[in-house]
Design an enzyme around this catalytic site. Structure first.
Site, PDB file in Angstrom:
ATOM      1  N   ARG A 108       0.823  -1.318  -0.092  1.00  0.00           N
ATOM      2  CA  ARG A 108       0.030   0.030   0.054  1.00  0.00           C
ATOM      3  C   ARG A 108       1.006   1.184  -0.003  1.00  0.00           C
ATOM      4  O   ARG A 108       0.361   2.388   0.585  1.00  0.00           O
ATOM      5  CB  ARG A 108      -0.972   0.051   1.212  1.00  0.00           C
ATOM      6  CG  ARG A 108      -1.966  -1.223   1.140  1.00  0.00           C
ATOM      7  CD  ARG A 108      -2.617  -0.995   0.070  1.00  0.00           C
ATOM      8  NE  ARG A 108      -3.511  -2.404   0.287  1.00  0.00           N
ATOM      9  CZ  ARG A 108      -3.124  -3.572  -0.691  1.00  0.00           C
ATOM     10  NH1 ARG A 108      -2.339  -3.411  -1.477  1.00  0.00           N
ATOM     11  NH2 ARG A 108      -3.971  -4.596  -0.560  1.00  0.00           N
ATOM     12  N   SER A 119     -10.474  -0.537   3.749  1.00  0.00           N
ATOM     13  CA  SER A 119      -9.739  -1.154   5.000  1.00  0.00           C
ATOM     14  C   SER A 119      -8.822   0.187   5.605  1.00  0.00           C
ATOM     15  O   SER A 119      -8.408   1.027   5.111  1.00  0.00           O
ATOM     16  CB  SER A 119      -8.498  -1.965   4.582  1.00  0.00           C
ATOM     17  OG  SER A 119      -9.445  -3.129   4.252  1.00  0.00           O
ATOM     18  N   GLU A 121      -3.918   2.354   7.168  1.00  0.00           N
ATOM     19  CA  GLU A 121      -3.749   2.265   5.587  1.00  0.00           C
ATOM     20  C   GLU A 121      -4.367   3.610   5.019  1.00  0.00           C
ATOM     21  O   GLU A 121      -3.946   4.202   4.076  1.00  0.00           O
ATOM     22  CB  GLU A 121      -4.454   1.114   5.162  1.00  0.00           C
ATOM     23  CG  GLU A 121      -4.561   1.030   3.713  1.00  0.00           C
ATOM     24  CD  GLU A 121      -5.117  -0.315   2.832  1.00  0.00           C
ATOM     25  OE1 GLU A 121      -5.094  -1.359   3.730  1.00  0.00           O
ATOM     26  OE2 GLU A 121      -5.826  -0.117   1.848  1.00  0.00           O
TER      27      GLU A 121
HETATM   28  C1  LIG Z   1     -15.546  -0.032  -0.205  1.00  0.00           C
HETATM   29  C2  LIG Z   1     -13.982   0.582  -0.422  1.00  0.00           C
HETATM   30  C3  LIG Z   1     -13.526  -0.991  -0.776  1.00  0.00           C
HETATM   31  C4  LIG Z   1     -11.906  -0.852  -1.038  1.00  0.00           C
HETATM   32  N1  LIG Z   1     -11.299  -1.900  -1.303  1.00  0.00           N
HETATM   33  C5  LIG Z   1      -9.838  -1.864  -1.402  1.00  0.00           C
HETATM   34  C6  LIG Z   1      -9.058  -3.196  -1.568  1.00  0.00           C
HETATM   35  O1  LIG Z   1      -9.653  -4.063  -1.974  1.00  0.00           O
HETATM   36  N2  LIG Z   1      -7.888  -3.094  -1.911  1.00  0.00           N
HETATM   37  C7  LIG Z   1      -7.156  -1.796  -1.769  1.00  0.00           C
HETATM   38  O2  LIG Z   1      -5.999  -1.727  -1.941  1.00  0.00           O
HETATM   39  N3  LIG Z   1      -7.920  -0.632  -1.482  1.00  0.00           N
HETATM   40  C8  LIG Z   1      -9.159  -0.557  -1.320  1.00  0.00           C
HETATM   41  N4  LIG Z   1      -9.867   0.596  -1.238  1.00  0.00           N
HETATM   42  C9  LIG Z   1      -9.094   1.862  -1.028  1.00  0.00           C
HETATM   43  C10 LIG Z   1      -8.990   2.568  -2.190  1.00  0.00           C
HETATM   44  O3  LIG Z   1     -10.226   2.169  -3.048  1.00  0.00           O
HETATM   45  C11 LIG Z   1      -7.766   2.491  -2.977  1.00  0.00           C
HETATM   46  O4  LIG Z   1      -6.942   2.991  -2.221  1.00  0.00           O
HETATM   47  C12 LIG Z   1      -7.969   3.321  -4.264  1.00  0.00           C
HETATM   48  O5  LIG Z   1      -6.711   2.947  -4.920  1.00  0.00           O
HETATM   49  C13 LIG Z   1      -8.018   4.951  -4.046  1.00  0.00           C
HETATM   50  O6  LIG Z   1      -7.931   5.654  -5.200  1.00  0.00           O
HETATM   51  P1  LIG Z   1      -8.574   7.140  -4.950  1.00  0.00           P
HETATM   52  O7  LIG Z   1      -8.331   7.810  -6.466  1.00  0.00           O
HETATM   53  O8  LIG Z   1      -9.848   7.290  -4.420  1.00  0.00           O
HETATM   54  O9  LIG Z   1      -7.142   7.636  -4.297  1.00  0.00           O
HETATM   55  P2  LIG Z   1      -7.544   8.969  -3.045  1.00  0.00           P
HETATM   56  O10 LIG Z   1      -7.949   8.342  -1.731  1.00  0.00           O
HETATM   57  O11 LIG Z   1      -7.887   9.994  -3.682  1.00  0.00           O
HETATM   58  O12 LIG Z   1      -5.747   9.050  -2.919  1.00  0.00           O
HETATM   59  C14 LIG Z   1      -4.906   8.197  -2.180  1.00  0.00           C
HETATM   60  C15 LIG Z   1      -3.494   8.644  -1.992  1.00  0.00           C
HETATM   61  O13 LIG Z   1      -2.748   8.614  -3.216  1.00  0.00           O
HETATM   62  C16 LIG Z   1      -2.420   9.758  -3.784  1.00  0.00           C
HETATM   63  N5  LIG Z   1      -2.650  10.065  -5.012  1.00  0.00           N
HETATM   64  C17 LIG Z   1      -4.163   9.980  -5.764  1.00  0.00           C
HETATM   65  N6  LIG Z   1      -3.922  10.242  -7.062  1.00  0.00           N
HETATM   66  C18 LIG Z   1      -2.688  10.485  -7.161  1.00  0.00           C
HETATM   67  C19 LIG Z   1      -1.919  11.050  -8.344  1.00  0.00           C
HETATM   68  N7  LIG Z   1      -2.383  10.985  -9.586  1.00  0.00           N
HETATM   69  N8  LIG Z   1      -0.604  11.334  -8.235  1.00  0.00           N
HETATM   70  C20 LIG Z   1       0.030  11.033  -7.096  1.00  0.00           C
HETATM   71  N9  LIG Z   1      -0.627  10.749  -5.629  1.00  0.00           N
HETATM   72  C21 LIG Z   1      -1.817  10.687  -6.100  1.00  0.00           C
HETATM   73  C22 LIG Z   1      -3.027  10.684  -2.666  1.00  0.00           C
HETATM   74  O14 LIG Z   1      -2.334  12.178  -2.511  1.00  0.00           O
HETATM   75  C23 LIG Z   1      -3.449   9.874  -1.475  1.00  0.00           C
HETATM   76  O15 LIG Z   1      -2.216  10.024  -0.764  1.00  0.00           O
HETATM   77  C24 LIG Z   1     -11.182   0.373  -0.835  1.00  0.00           C
HETATM   78  C25 LIG Z   1     -11.984   1.648  -0.385  1.00  0.00           C
HETATM   79  C26 LIG Z   1     -13.378   1.527  -0.376  1.00  0.00           C
HETATM   80  C27 LIG Z   1     -14.093   2.892  -0.200  1.00  0.00           C
END
Ligand SMILES: Cc1cc2nc3c(=O)[nH]c(=O)nc-3n(C[C@H](O)[C@H](O)[C@H](O)COP(=O)(O)OP(=O)(O)OC[C@H]3O[C@@H](n4cnc5c(N)ncnc54)[C@H](O)[C@@H]3O)c2cc1C
Length: 306
Positions: free
Chosen positions: A177, A227, A297
């Site tokens: 992660r 998570s 996480e």
């Molecule tokens: C119901 C649910 C289920 C989930 N299941 C999983 C799972 O099975 N496995 C898992 O690993 N995660 C899971 N997640 C967590 C989440 O979906 C992942 O971490 C996902 O990849 C986050 O994407 P985001 O665009 O919303 O990131 P954000 O929350 O917007 O950002 C997360 C981090 O990434 C950085 N970031 C985002 N975009 C960029 C960019 N373009 N350049 C540089 N940095 C960037 C941000 O600064 C931040 O630190 C789940 C979440 C939910 C709500």
């Protein structure tokens, strides 16, 4: 605090794609978060560069966010400019079994394209909500498979907005992660993924299988950030929290999910302080009972309420 001069410059650059003093609760899956000084949505890598240069010029800090599905924004909001990637949406099949996706492409759109074109290899991530940029920055995954297994490289804009470079997977240091190897404040604007040609029906079937599996085990009908804690080596955070008897524990509008103990749900009107209180409670009791210190996480951003 953003000066009027800076507001004018940012508005000239992005027109109605920049808003000032806007609530972050609309940009996180927990539906929590105070006000950001500015929220900006550049629509191309060139605009990302220009925006970062403007931030530099006016002495504004910046924070990058995809869809906020792994993010808890504190109640005092975020100082400076939040850069949302959600308007970077190009997605194209490339030669040599690869696929390029801009950072704001939703993971769901990526899965749809793979299904329609019969491109296999990414299905394991079906149902992980958020953007491609977030997926890569978090090295998100499920079980033993993670984004790192399918990333060939990324295109990144430097924090100053002065340089855009392509980094191959050797330059990227993925771990559980986490992605290191980029200067803090860099913006991933696109990612190249490895895929294999397959039958559309086979890809779609695998995507559906992954989505069905998830539906039975996660509380998908309430706002959450997935998570909350990383799994400690050889164990599961959810199992430890459940064993500590904390399933269903509430603080204000936040609750440790009765369905999956590693999820905290916003059951209505939760604040970031409510979520932080549950995080601290889970860490304290699990440490007492098992000796293990749970590590978040979820990425915690912003400042505490005054
Ligand atoms: C119901 C649910 C289920 C989930 N299941 C999983 C799972 O099975 N496995 C898992 O690993 N995660 C899971 N997640 C967590 C989440 O979906 C992942 O971490 C996902 O990849 C986050 O994407 P985001 O665009 O919303 O990131 P954000 O929350 O917007 O950002 C997360 C981090 O990434 C950085 N970031 C985002 N975009 C960029 C960019 N373009 N350049 C540089 N940095 C960037 C941000 O600064 C931040 O630190 C789940 C979440 C939910 C709500």
């Amino acid at each position: 605090m953003i000066t009027d001069e800076a507001k004018v410059a940012l508005t000239q650059l992005l027109e109605d794609r920049v808003r000032f003093d806007a609530p972050m609760s609309r940009h996180t899956s927990l539906r929590i978060g105070g006000v950001a000084d500015a929220i900006a949505s550049p629509a191309s890598p060139l605009e990302v560069e220009a925006l970062l240069r403007a931030c530099r010029r006016f002495g504004l800090s910046h924070t990058v966010l995809g869809n906020g599905f792994n993010t808890l924004v504190l109640d005092g909001g975020i100082e400076g400019v939040v850069i949302l990637t959600n308007k970077l949406r190009l997605l194209e099949e490339r030669p040599n079994s690869s696929l390029r996706a801009q950072a704001g492409v939703s993971h769901a759109s990526l899965m749809r394209l793979c299904g329609d074109k019969g491109l296999a290899g990414l299905e394991f991530g079906a149902g992980i909500p958020g953007t491609v940029g977030g997926w890569v920055a978090m090295n998100a995954g499920i079980g033993v498979r993670e984004a790192k297994d399918v990333v060939l490289g990324v295109e990144v804009v430097s924090p100053t907005g002065r340089k855009r470079s392509h980094l191959g997977r050797d330059a990227l240091h993925f771990s559980y992660r986490s992605l290191r190897g980029l200067a803090p404040g860099s913006v991933i604007v696109s990612t190249l993924f490895a895929v294999e040609l397959s039958e559309p029906s086979a890809v779609k079937e695998e995507v559906k299988r992954m989505l069905d599996k998830r539906a039975g085990t996660q509380p998908l009908d309430v706002p959450s950030c997935g998570s909350v804690f990383k799994n400690p080596s050889g164990d599961y955070a959810g199992r430890l929290i459940e064993e500590a008897g904390l399933k269903g524990t509430s603080h204000g509008g936040a609750q440790i999910s009765p369905v999956h103990a590693n999820f905290i749900a916003n059951t209505g009107g939760a604040t970031a302080s409510d979520v932080l209180a549950l995080i601290a409670e889970a860490q304290r009791i699990v440490k007492q009972q098992s000796g293990i210190r749970l590590q978040p996480e979820v990425r915690i951003l912003g400042r505490e309420a005054a």
